[in-house]
Design a protein around this motif. Structure first.
Motif, PDB file in Angstrom:
ATOM      1  N   LYS A   1       3.576  -1.359  13.286  1.00 50.85           N
ATOM      2  CA  LYS A   1       3.705  -2.432  12.572  1.00 50.85           C
ATOM      3  C   LYS A   1       2.774  -2.149  11.224  1.00 50.85           C
ATOM      4  N   GLU A   2       2.182  -1.027  11.367  1.00 52.83           N
ATOM      5  CA  GLU A   2       1.487  -0.677  10.334  1.00 52.83           C
ATOM      6  C   GLU A   2       1.670   0.727   9.696  1.00 52.83           C
ATOM      7  N   SER A   3       0.851   1.029   8.474  1.00 53.74           N
ATOM      8  CA  SER A   3       1.085   2.469   7.920  1.00 53.74           C
ATOM      9  C   SER A   3      -0.045   2.883   7.429  1.00 53.74           C
ATOM     10  N   ASN A   4      -0.403   4.201   7.444  1.00 55.62           N
ATOM     11  CA  ASN A   4      -1.605   4.841   6.830  1.00 55.62           C
ATOM     12  C   ASN A   4      -1.427   5.676   5.756  1.00 55.62           C
ATOM     13  N   ILE A   5      -2.393   5.536   4.801  1.00 49.99           N
ATOM     14  CA  ILE A   5      -2.279   6.314   3.527  1.00 49.99           C
ATOM     15  C   ILE A   5      -3.302   7.340   3.301  1.00 49.99           C
ATOM     16  N   TRP A   6      -2.714   8.648   3.142  1.00 52.60           N
ATOM     17  CA  TRP A   6      -3.826   9.639   3.078  1.00 52.60           C
ATOM     18  C   TRP A   6      -3.645  10.231   1.572  1.00 52.60           C
ATOM     19  N   ILE A   7      -4.561  10.532   1.076  1.00 49.49           N
ATOM     20  CA  ILE A   7      -4.715  11.374  -0.415  1.00 49.49           C
ATOM     21  C   ILE A   7      -5.558  12.855  -0.188  1.00 49.49           C
ATOM     22  N   MET A   8      -5.098  13.577  -1.039  1.00 43.51           N
ATOM     23  CA  MET A   8      -5.828  15.103  -0.882  1.00 43.51           C
ATOM     24  C   MET A   8      -6.698  15.112  -2.066  1.00 43.51           C
ATOM     25  N   GLU A   9      -7.936  15.381  -1.895  1.00 41.84           N
ATOM     26  CA  GLU A   9      -8.844  15.438  -3.008  1.00 41.84           C
ATOM     27  C   GLU A   9      -8.680  17.039  -3.604  1.00 41.84           C
ATOM     28  N   GLN A  10      -9.533  17.135  -4.569  1.00 40.36           N
ATOM     29  CA  GLN A  10      -9.585  18.282  -5.443  1.00 40.36           C
ATOM     30  C   GLN A  10      -9.903  19.360  -4.743  1.00 40.36           C
ATOM     31  N   ASP A  11     -10.875  19.362  -3.710  1.00 42.78           N
ATOM     32  CA  ASP A  11     -11.182  20.508  -2.851  1.00 42.78           C
ATOM     33  C   ASP A  11     -10.041  20.866  -1.937  1.00 42.78           C
ATOM     34  N   GLY A  12      -9.058  20.370  -1.606  1.00 40.64           N
ATOM     35  CA  GLY A  12      -8.029  20.431  -0.660  1.00 40.64           C
ATOM     36  C   GLY A  12      -8.267  19.852   0.506  1.00 40.64           C
TER      37      GLY A  12
ATOM     38  N   ASN B   1      -5.413   1.589   5.446  1.00 40.87           N
ATOM     39  CA  ASN B   1      -4.345   1.194   6.564  1.00 40.87           C
ATOM     40  C   ASN B   1      -3.806  -0.029   6.045  1.00 40.87           C
ATOM     41  N   VAL B   2      -2.330   0.102   5.931  1.00 40.29           N
ATOM     42  CA  VAL B   2      -1.546  -1.194   5.565  1.00 40.29           C
ATOM     43  C   VAL B   2      -0.882  -1.897   6.546  1.00 40.29           C
ATOM     44  N   CYS B   3      -1.410  -2.849   6.875  1.00 38.43           N
ATOM     45  CA  CYS B   3      -0.874  -3.802   8.138  1.00 38.43           C
ATOM     46  C   CYS B   3       0.090  -4.938   7.924  1.00 38.43           C
ATOM     47  N   ASN B   4       0.884  -5.443   8.906  1.00 32.35           N
ATOM     48  CA  ASN B   4       1.687  -6.638   8.631  1.00 32.35           C
ATOM     49  C   ASN B   4       3.014  -6.261   7.925  1.00 32.35           C
TER      50      ASN B   4
ATOM     51  N   PHE C   1       6.462  -5.963  -3.524  1.00 33.46           N
ATOM     52  CA  PHE C   1       5.346  -6.195  -2.843  1.00 33.46           C
ATOM     53  C   PHE C   1       4.225  -5.839  -3.437  1.00 33.46           C
ATOM     54  N   ILE C   2       3.082  -6.624  -3.471  1.00 33.76           N
ATOM     55  CA  ILE C   2       1.813  -6.082  -3.733  1.00 33.76           C
ATOM     56  C   ILE C   2       0.855  -6.313  -2.341  1.00 33.76           C
ATOM     57  N   TYR C   3       0.199  -5.257  -1.761  1.00 29.79           N
ATOM     58  CA  TYR C   3      -0.588  -5.220  -0.584  1.00 29.79           C
ATOM     59  C   TYR C   3      -2.040  -5.511  -1.191  1.00 29.79           C
ATOM     60  N   ASN C   4      -2.767  -6.457  -0.730  1.00 35.03           N
ATOM     61  CA  ASN C   4      -4.244  -6.428  -0.864  1.00 35.03           C
ATOM     62  C   ASN C   4      -5.050  -5.986   0.195  1.00 35.03           C
ATOM     63  N   PRO C   5      -5.707  -4.779   0.294  1.00 35.32           N
ATOM     64  CA  PRO C   5      -6.210  -4.119   1.455  1.00 35.32           C
ATOM     65  C   PRO C   5      -7.414  -5.351   2.121  1.00 35.32           C
ATOM     66  N   LYS C   6      -8.067  -5.859   1.072  1.00 31.79           N
ATOM     67  CA  LYS C   6      -9.233  -6.926   1.595  1.00 31.79           C
ATOM     68  C   LYS C   6      -8.496  -7.853   2.278  1.00 31.79           C
ATOM     69  N   ARG C   7      -7.634  -8.422   1.788  1.00 28.77           N
ATOM     70  CA  ARG C   7      -7.147  -9.678   2.744  1.00 28.77           C
ATOM     71  C   ARG C   7      -6.166  -9.253   3.739  1.00 28.77           C
ATOM     72  N   GLN C   8      -5.478  -7.945   3.756  1.00 28.73           N
ATOM     73  CA  GLN C   8      -4.630  -7.481   4.409  1.00 28.73           C
ATOM     74  C   GLN C   8      -3.335  -8.333   4.464  1.00 28.73           C
ATOM     75  N   GLN C   9      -2.924  -8.921   3.071  1.00 35.11           N
ATOM     76  CA  GLN C   9      -1.622  -9.660   2.946  1.00 35.11           C
ATOM     77  C   GLN C   9      -0.830  -9.128   1.874  1.00 35.11           C
ATOM     78  N   PHE C  10       0.415  -9.336   2.049  1.00 37.16           N
ATOM     79  CA  PHE C  10       1.318  -8.794   1.082  1.00 37.16           C
ATOM     80  C   PHE C  10       1.892 -10.197   0.342  1.00 37.16           C
ATOM     81  N   VAL C  11       1.975  -9.902  -1.023  1.00 37.53           N
ATOM     82  CA  VAL C  11       2.542 -10.876  -2.066  1.00 37.53           C
ATOM     83  C   VAL C  11       3.658 -10.490  -2.724  1.00 37.53           C
ATOM     84  N   THR C  12       4.889 -11.275  -2.659  1.00 33.44           N
ATOM     85  CA  THR C  12       5.926 -11.037  -3.157  1.00 33.44           C
ATOM     86  C   THR C  12       5.667 -11.086  -4.688  1.00 33.44           C
ATOM     87  N   VAL C  13       6.420 -10.022  -5.374  1.00 33.96           N
ATOM     88  CA  VAL C  13       6.250  -9.888  -6.866  1.00 33.96           C
ATOM     89  C   VAL C  13       7.427 -10.720  -7.454  1.00 33.96           C
TER      90      VAL C  13
END
Length: 389
Positions: free
Chosen positions: A279-290, A297-300, A333-345
């Protein structure tokens, strides 16, 4: 009485300033959106000369990128494109336009890079359209490759677009049936057939859309029809500096039962996903050093979609929020990571259902050559450096 001879003086940029110095006025103008700059070209000849200057256009593109001035490009089945901007959880449609060439009216947006978008007509797969949506400048290009045995056109397997900052040139990369790949130069208006594709054709059945980041174009391949990255996938990329195709190892955080999608986020390579049943997803990014860095973490997820497979990450806002689109119904949808909530656009000035997002592109004046509208016969450069028309 002799008449005085009047000498016409050429206008200068300083003539158009009454309060501000040239530097201050320049720093103000370069922060304006493209739509305003195109109108301001009519103010005076000095203003037109400044705004039309290639160095100014490059600086404006870099400012737009630093300010994260992104446009959301929506594509309708009718062939019409709509340009929107996010304002307070609302997608504001700023402009609507058609592709200027009829054969591309129902074209698909393959990818975007540094303000330009690459499109292809699905019914005429040999023709491509390189387009700046902000200025409406474009160039059409035709893929020249054919099968050596039958002389039939080769169907492109994957296409991508990247910017080579060393020579100030946009380049289109086309992978041809896992046998070889070709590179098109916008500045030279020519195709160059590169090395044989370094991975065995029999190992792969599908190839993902290409993702462009800082002179490299990424995509992943799979042995079956599967639109996700997992432990059995192969991530490869085209390096514009070495002009080679290389492999990127699958990150350790991709588990056995997990699926991820590949995209560009904050000018970095990004993987997001998780287990199909989570019921959740994780977001990873690759930095300049590889190295890979966990972003959030995206919840709900069940509140907006049926799971990881039904969500498409689009971009991040300036406030750190994340914009998603549901695959099954195209709702934003817009996800607010601080509130862990989705808002319909909501979509302002939009009566019909939201169409699928075609691309995310920067607002830019720039097109790396001034001859974008001039029809010139394309050249094809073979590996032996023999040029044909």
């Amino acid at each position: 009485m002799s008449k005085k001879r009047l000498v016409k003086r050429q206008p200068d940029f300083e003539d158009d300033m009454s309060i501000f110095s040239c530097d201050i006025l320049y720093s103000i103008i370069i922060r304006l959106p493209v739509k305003s700059l195109l109108r301001f070209q009519s103010v005076s000849k000095p203003w037109r000369a400044m705004i039309s200057d290639s160095e100014f256009k490059k600086s404006h593109r870099d400012h737009s990128k630093a300010l994260e001035r992104e446009k959301i490009l929506l594509g309708r089945k009718t062939g019409e494109f709509e340009f929107g901007e996010l304002e307070n959880s609302e997608l504001v449609i700023m402009e609507k336009q058609w592709i200027p060439r009829k054969k591309f009216h129902r074209a698909q947006v393959l990818c975007s890079c540094e303000g330009l978008s690459l499109l292809m007509n699905p019914h005429a797969y040999l023709y491509f359209f390189l387009w700046n949506p902000s200025t409406r400048e474009y160039r059409t290009l035709r893929c020249p490759y054919r099968e050596s045995a039958t002389n039939h056109p080769v169907v492109p397997l994957a296409c991508g677009l990247c910017y080579d900052s060393r020579v100030d040139d946009y380049k289109v990369i086309i992978m041809m049936s896992y046998s070889f790949y070709g590179v098109y130069s916008l500045n030279n208006n020519s195709w160059t057939e590169e090395k044989v594709f370094p991975y065995p054709a029999k190992s792969y059945a599908t190839c993902s859309p290409l993702v462009s980041i800082e002179g490299r174009v990424f995509w992943f391949m799979h042995h079956r029809a599967y639109p996700y990255v997992d432990r059995t996938s192969t991530i490869i990329y085209f390096d514009i500096k070495s002009v080679e195709v290389k492999e990127l190892p699958i990150p350790d955080f991709v588990g056995e039962d997990e699926i991820f999608r590949l995209l560009t986020l904050r000018s970095c390579l990004c993987l997001y996903g998780g287990k199909k049943t989570d019921k959740e997803s994780n977001i990873w990014i690759m930095e300049q050093d590889g190295n890979w860095k966990w972003l959030m973490n995206v919840c709900n997820l069940p509140t907006i979609c049926q799971g990881v497979q039904d969500m498409k990450l689009l971009c991040c806002t300036k406030d750190g929020e994340v914009v998603f689109q549901r695959v099954s119904c195209h709702q934003l949808f817009i996800y607010n990571p601080k509130r862990q909530q989705f808002v319909t656009v909501g979509v302002r000035e939009h009566e019909s259902p939201t169409p699928p997002i075609a691309s995310i592109c920067f607002d830019s004046l720039y097109f790396s050559t001034s001859k974008v509208r001039r029809r010139r016969k394309q050249r094809f450069v073979t590996p032996n450096n023999q040029t044909t028309q």
